[in-house]
Design a protein around this motif. Structure first.
Motif, PDB file in Angstrom:
ATOM      1  N   MET A   1     -10.308  -0.960  -6.805  1.00  0.00           N
ATOM      2  CA  MET A   1     -11.227  -0.654  -5.727  1.00  0.00           C
ATOM      3  C   MET A   1     -10.470  -0.798  -4.402  1.00  0.00           C
ATOM      4  O   MET A   1      -9.712  -1.738  -4.211  1.00  0.00           O
ATOM      5  CB  MET A   1     -12.409  -1.634  -5.804  1.00  0.00           C
ATOM      6  CG  MET A   1     -13.480  -1.360  -4.796  1.00  0.00           C
ATOM      7  SD  MET A   1     -14.884  -2.522  -4.790  1.00  0.00           S
ATOM      8  CE  MET A   1     -15.572  -2.299  -6.389  1.00  0.00           C
ATOM      9  N   SER A   2     -10.689   0.122  -3.494  1.00  0.00           N
ATOM     10  CA  SER A   2      -9.996   0.097  -2.208  1.00  0.00           C
ATOM     11  C   SER A   2     -10.486  -1.072  -1.350  1.00  0.00           C
ATOM     12  O   SER A   2     -11.601  -1.569  -1.543  1.00  0.00           O
ATOM     13  CB  SER A   2     -10.239   1.414  -1.469  1.00  0.00           C
ATOM     14  OG  SER A   2     -11.579   1.470  -1.019  1.00  0.00           O
ATOM     15  N   PRO A   3      -9.670  -1.511  -0.382  1.00  0.00           N
ATOM     16  CA  PRO A   3     -10.102  -2.604   0.490  1.00  0.00           C
ATOM     17  C   PRO A   3     -11.374  -2.261   1.268  1.00  0.00           C
ATOM     18  O   PRO A   3     -12.230  -3.120   1.465  1.00  0.00           O
ATOM     19  CB  PRO A   3      -8.925  -2.800   1.448  1.00  0.00           C
ATOM     20  CG  PRO A   3      -7.762  -2.153   0.812  1.00  0.00           C
ATOM     21  CD  PRO A   3      -8.302  -1.105  -0.112  1.00  0.00           C
ATOM     22  N   GLU A   4     -11.506  -0.992   1.676  1.00  0.00           N
ATOM     23  CA  GLU A   4     -12.696  -0.586   2.419  1.00  0.00           C
ATOM     24  C   GLU A   4     -13.948  -0.735   1.565  1.00  0.00           C
ATOM     25  O   GLU A   4     -14.982  -1.225   2.034  1.00  0.00           O
ATOM     26  CB  GLU A   4     -12.574   0.864   2.907  1.00  0.00           C
ATOM     27  CG  GLU A   4     -11.476   1.091   3.919  1.00  0.00           C
ATOM     28  CD  GLU A   4     -10.108   1.337   3.286  1.00  0.00           C
ATOM     29  OE1 GLU A   4     -10.019   1.417   2.044  1.00  0.00           O
ATOM     30  OE2 GLU A   4      -9.133   1.423   4.040  1.00  0.00           O
ATOM     31  N   ALA A   5     -13.868  -0.313   0.310  1.00  0.00           N
ATOM     32  CA  ALA A   5     -15.020  -0.411  -0.590  1.00  0.00           C
ATOM     33  C   ALA A   5     -15.369  -1.867  -0.880  1.00  0.00           C
ATOM     34  O   ALA A   5     -16.548  -2.238  -0.894  1.00  0.00           O
ATOM     35  CB  ALA A   5     -14.738   0.338  -1.889  1.00  0.00           C
ATOM     36  N   ARG A   6     -14.350  -2.697  -1.105  1.00  0.00           N
ATOM     37  CA  ARG A   6     -14.614  -4.115  -1.372  1.00  0.00           C
ATOM     38  C   ARG A   6     -15.238  -4.793  -0.165  1.00  0.00           C
ATOM     39  O   ARG A   6     -16.156  -5.594  -0.296  1.00  0.00           O
ATOM     40  CB  ARG A   6     -13.324  -4.822  -1.775  1.00  0.00           C
ATOM     41  CG  ARG A   6     -12.899  -4.448  -3.190  1.00  0.00           C
ATOM     42  CD  ARG A   6     -11.690  -5.194  -3.668  1.00  0.00           C
ATOM     43  NE  ARG A   6     -11.960  -6.618  -3.778  1.00  0.00           N
ATOM     44  CZ  ARG A   6     -11.005  -7.546  -3.832  1.00  0.00           C
ATOM     45  NH1 ARG A   6      -9.742  -7.191  -3.791  1.00  0.00           N
ATOM     46  NH2 ARG A   6     -11.303  -8.816  -3.937  1.00  0.00           N
ATOM     47  N   LEU A   7     -14.734  -4.478   1.038  1.00  0.00           N
ATOM     48  CA  LEU A   7     -15.294  -5.085   2.244  1.00  0.00           C
ATOM     49  C   LEU A   7     -16.719  -4.618   2.497  1.00  0.00           C
ATOM     50  O   LEU A   7     -17.567  -5.393   2.933  1.00  0.00           O
ATOM     51  CB  LEU A   7     -14.392  -4.786   3.446  1.00  0.00           C
ATOM     52  CG  LEU A   7     -13.070  -5.545   3.451  1.00  0.00           C
ATOM     53  CD1 LEU A   7     -12.137  -4.995   4.520  1.00  0.00           C
ATOM     54  CD2 LEU A   7     -13.307  -7.036   3.650  1.00  0.00           C
ATOM     55  N   ALA A   8     -17.001  -3.343   2.208  1.00  0.00           N
ATOM     56  CA  ALA A   8     -18.364  -2.835   2.356  1.00  0.00           C
ATOM     57  C   ALA A   8     -19.304  -3.577   1.408  1.00  0.00           C
ATOM     58  O   ALA A   8     -20.401  -3.988   1.799  1.00  0.00           O
ATOM     59  CB  ALA A   8     -18.407  -1.335   2.088  1.00  0.00           C
ATOM     60  N   LEU A   9     -18.884  -3.773   0.173  1.00  0.00           N
ATOM     61  CA  LEU A   9     -19.703  -4.499  -0.799  1.00  0.00           C
ATOM     62  C   LEU A   9     -19.912  -5.948  -0.369  1.00  0.00           C
ATOM     63  O   LEU A   9     -21.026  -6.473  -0.458  1.00  0.00           O
ATOM     64  CB  LEU A   9     -19.066  -4.433  -2.183  1.00  0.00           C
ATOM     65  CG  LEU A   9     -19.821  -5.140  -3.300  1.00  0.00           C
ATOM     66  CD1 LEU A   9     -21.205  -4.534  -3.476  1.00  0.00           C
ATOM     67  CD2 LEU A   9     -19.048  -5.072  -4.590  1.00  0.00           C
ATOM     68  N   LEU A  10     -18.869  -6.587   0.127  1.00  0.00           N
ATOM     69  CA  LEU A  10     -18.992  -7.972   0.589  1.00  0.00           C
ATOM     70  C   LEU A  10     -19.916  -8.074   1.800  1.00  0.00           C
ATOM     71  O   LEU A  10     -20.677  -9.029   1.938  1.00  0.00           O
ATOM     72  CB  LEU A  10     -17.616  -8.548   0.900  1.00  0.00           C
ATOM     73  CG  LEU A  10     -16.741  -8.795  -0.321  1.00  0.00           C
ATOM     74  CD1 LEU A  10     -15.297  -9.037   0.087  1.00  0.00           C
ATOM     75  CD2 LEU A  10     -17.280  -9.955  -1.139  1.00  0.00           C
ATOM     76  N   LEU A  46     -19.103   0.344   8.703  1.00  0.00           N
ATOM     77  CA  LEU A  46     -20.540   0.296   9.008  1.00  0.00           C
ATOM     78  C   LEU A  46     -21.142   1.696   9.035  1.00  0.00           C
ATOM     79  O   LEU A  46     -22.222   1.920   8.489  1.00  0.00           O
ATOM     80  CB  LEU A  46     -20.784  -0.382  10.358  1.00  0.00           C
ATOM     81  CG  LEU A  46     -20.727  -1.888  10.401  1.00  0.00           C
ATOM     82  CD1 LEU A  46     -21.009  -2.374  11.817  1.00  0.00           C
ATOM     83  CD2 LEU A  46     -21.696  -2.512   9.426  1.00  0.00           C
ATOM     84  N   ASN A  47     -20.452   2.638   9.658  1.00  0.00           N
ATOM     85  CA  ASN A  47     -20.960   4.008   9.731  1.00  0.00           C
ATOM     86  C   ASN A  47     -21.104   4.627   8.346  1.00  0.00           C
ATOM     87  O   ASN A  47     -22.050   5.368   8.078  1.00  0.00           O
ATOM     88  CB  ASN A  47     -20.057   4.875  10.614  1.00  0.00           C
ATOM     89  CG  ASN A  47     -20.164   4.505  12.070  1.00  0.00           C
ATOM     90  OD1 ASN A  47     -21.143   3.893  12.502  1.00  0.00           O
ATOM     91  ND2 ASN A  47     -19.158   4.847  12.836  1.00  0.00           N
ATOM     92  N   ARG A  48     -20.165   4.321   7.464  1.00  0.00           N
ATOM     93  CA  ARG A  48     -20.244   4.833   6.092  1.00  0.00           C
ATOM     94  C   ARG A  48     -21.463   4.253   5.365  1.00  0.00           C
ATOM     95  O   ARG A  48     -22.161   4.959   4.631  1.00  0.00           O
ATOM     96  CB  ARG A  48     -18.947   4.483   5.362  1.00  0.00           C
ATOM     97  CG  ARG A  48     -18.880   4.942   3.954  1.00  0.00           C
ATOM     98  CD  ARG A  48     -18.833   6.471   3.908  1.00  0.00           C
ATOM     99  NE  ARG A  48     -18.845   6.925   2.557  1.00  0.00           N
ATOM    100  CZ  ARG A  48     -17.967   7.742   2.027  1.00  0.00           C
ATOM    101  NH1 ARG A  48     -17.005   8.220   2.768  1.00  0.00           N
ATOM    102  NH2 ARG A  48     -18.062   8.110   0.787  1.00  0.00           N
ATOM    103  N   LEU A  49     -21.736   2.960   5.577  1.00  0.00           N
ATOM    104  CA  LEU A  49     -22.902   2.333   4.959  1.00  0.00           C
ATOM    105  C   LEU A  49     -24.215   2.883   5.530  1.00  0.00           C
ATOM    106  O   LEU A  49     -25.187   3.048   4.803  1.00  0.00           O
ATOM    107  CB  LEU A  49     -22.851   0.809   5.131  1.00  0.00           C
ATOM    108  CG  LEU A  49     -21.783   0.092   4.317  1.00  0.00           C
ATOM    109  CD1 LEU A  49     -21.693  -1.373   4.726  1.00  0.00           C
ATOM    110  CD2 LEU A  49     -22.064   0.218   2.833  1.00  0.00           C
ATOM    111  N   VAL A  50     -24.215   3.198   6.814  1.00  0.00           N
ATOM    112  CA  VAL A  50     -25.404   3.800   7.438  1.00  0.00           C
ATOM    113  C   VAL A  50     -25.634   5.197   6.880  1.00  0.00           C
ATOM    114  O   VAL A  50     -26.754   5.553   6.491  1.00  0.00           O
ATOM    115  CB  VAL A  50     -25.262   3.843   8.977  1.00  0.00           C
ATOM    116  CG1 VAL A  50     -26.336   4.714   9.602  1.00  0.00           C
ATOM    117  CG2 VAL A  50     -25.318   2.440   9.553  1.00  0.00           C
ATOM    118  N   SER A  51     -24.565   6.009   6.795  1.00  0.00           N
ATOM    119  CA  SER A  51     -24.713   7.384   6.323  1.00  0.00           C
ATOM    120  C   SER A  51     -25.102   7.458   4.846  1.00  0.00           C
ATOM    121  O   SER A  51     -25.730   8.418   4.417  1.00  0.00           O
ATOM    122  CB  SER A  51     -23.437   8.188   6.576  1.00  0.00           C
ATOM    123  OG  SER A  51     -22.390   7.707   5.765  1.00  0.00           O
ATOM    124  N   SER A  52     -24.751   6.439   4.070  1.00  0.00           N
ATOM    125  CA  SER A  52     -25.123   6.430   2.659  1.00  0.00           C
ATOM    126  C   SER A  52     -26.482   5.781   2.416  1.00  0.00           C
ATOM    127  O   SER A  52     -26.938   5.727   1.277  1.00  0.00           O
ATOM    128  CB  SER A  52     -24.041   5.748   1.823  1.00  0.00           C
ATOM    129  OG  SER A  52     -23.894   4.411   2.228  1.00  0.00           O
TER     130      SER A  52
END
Length: 98
Positions: A1-10, A46-52
């Motif tokens: 899992m990429s660092p961005e995905a792991r940080l988003a999940l955390l 954050l923007n990716r989490l908002v858009s999803s």
């Protein structure tokens, strides 16, 4: 899992542990990302989490739109986030190999 995905999940797990709502400046995972990886990096996640459709941001408040169960304690979330942020920071600082 990429660092961005792991940080988003955390980040989502931290929000869940805070009952789904918090001010952005109080989220430790977000502050770690902003400090070590840059405000643009943290804002992109954050923007990716908002858009999803996972979170909504109103002013300085963040709200979790999709609730879920997490089995981690806050200290486990922060420890894992610290490790991911440090590894991402170090990989960004490494010179490209020839």
């Amino acid at each position: 899992m990429s660092p961005e995905a792991r940080l988003a999940l955390l980040l989502l797990e931290e929000l869940e542990l805070r009952n789904g709502r918090a001010r952005l400046r109080y989220l430790k995972v977000y502050r770690m990302m902003s400090y070590w990886l840059g405000a643009g990096y943290a804002r992109a996640i954050l923007n990716r989490l908002v858009s999803s459709g996972y979170i909504a941001i109103n002013g300085d408040r963040v709200e979790l739109l999709r609730r879920f169960k997490t089995s981690k304690s806050p200290s486990q979330v922060y420890r894992e986030a610290r490790d991911v942020v440090i590894n991402a920071y170090l990989s960004m600082q490494r010179p490209p190999s020839n």
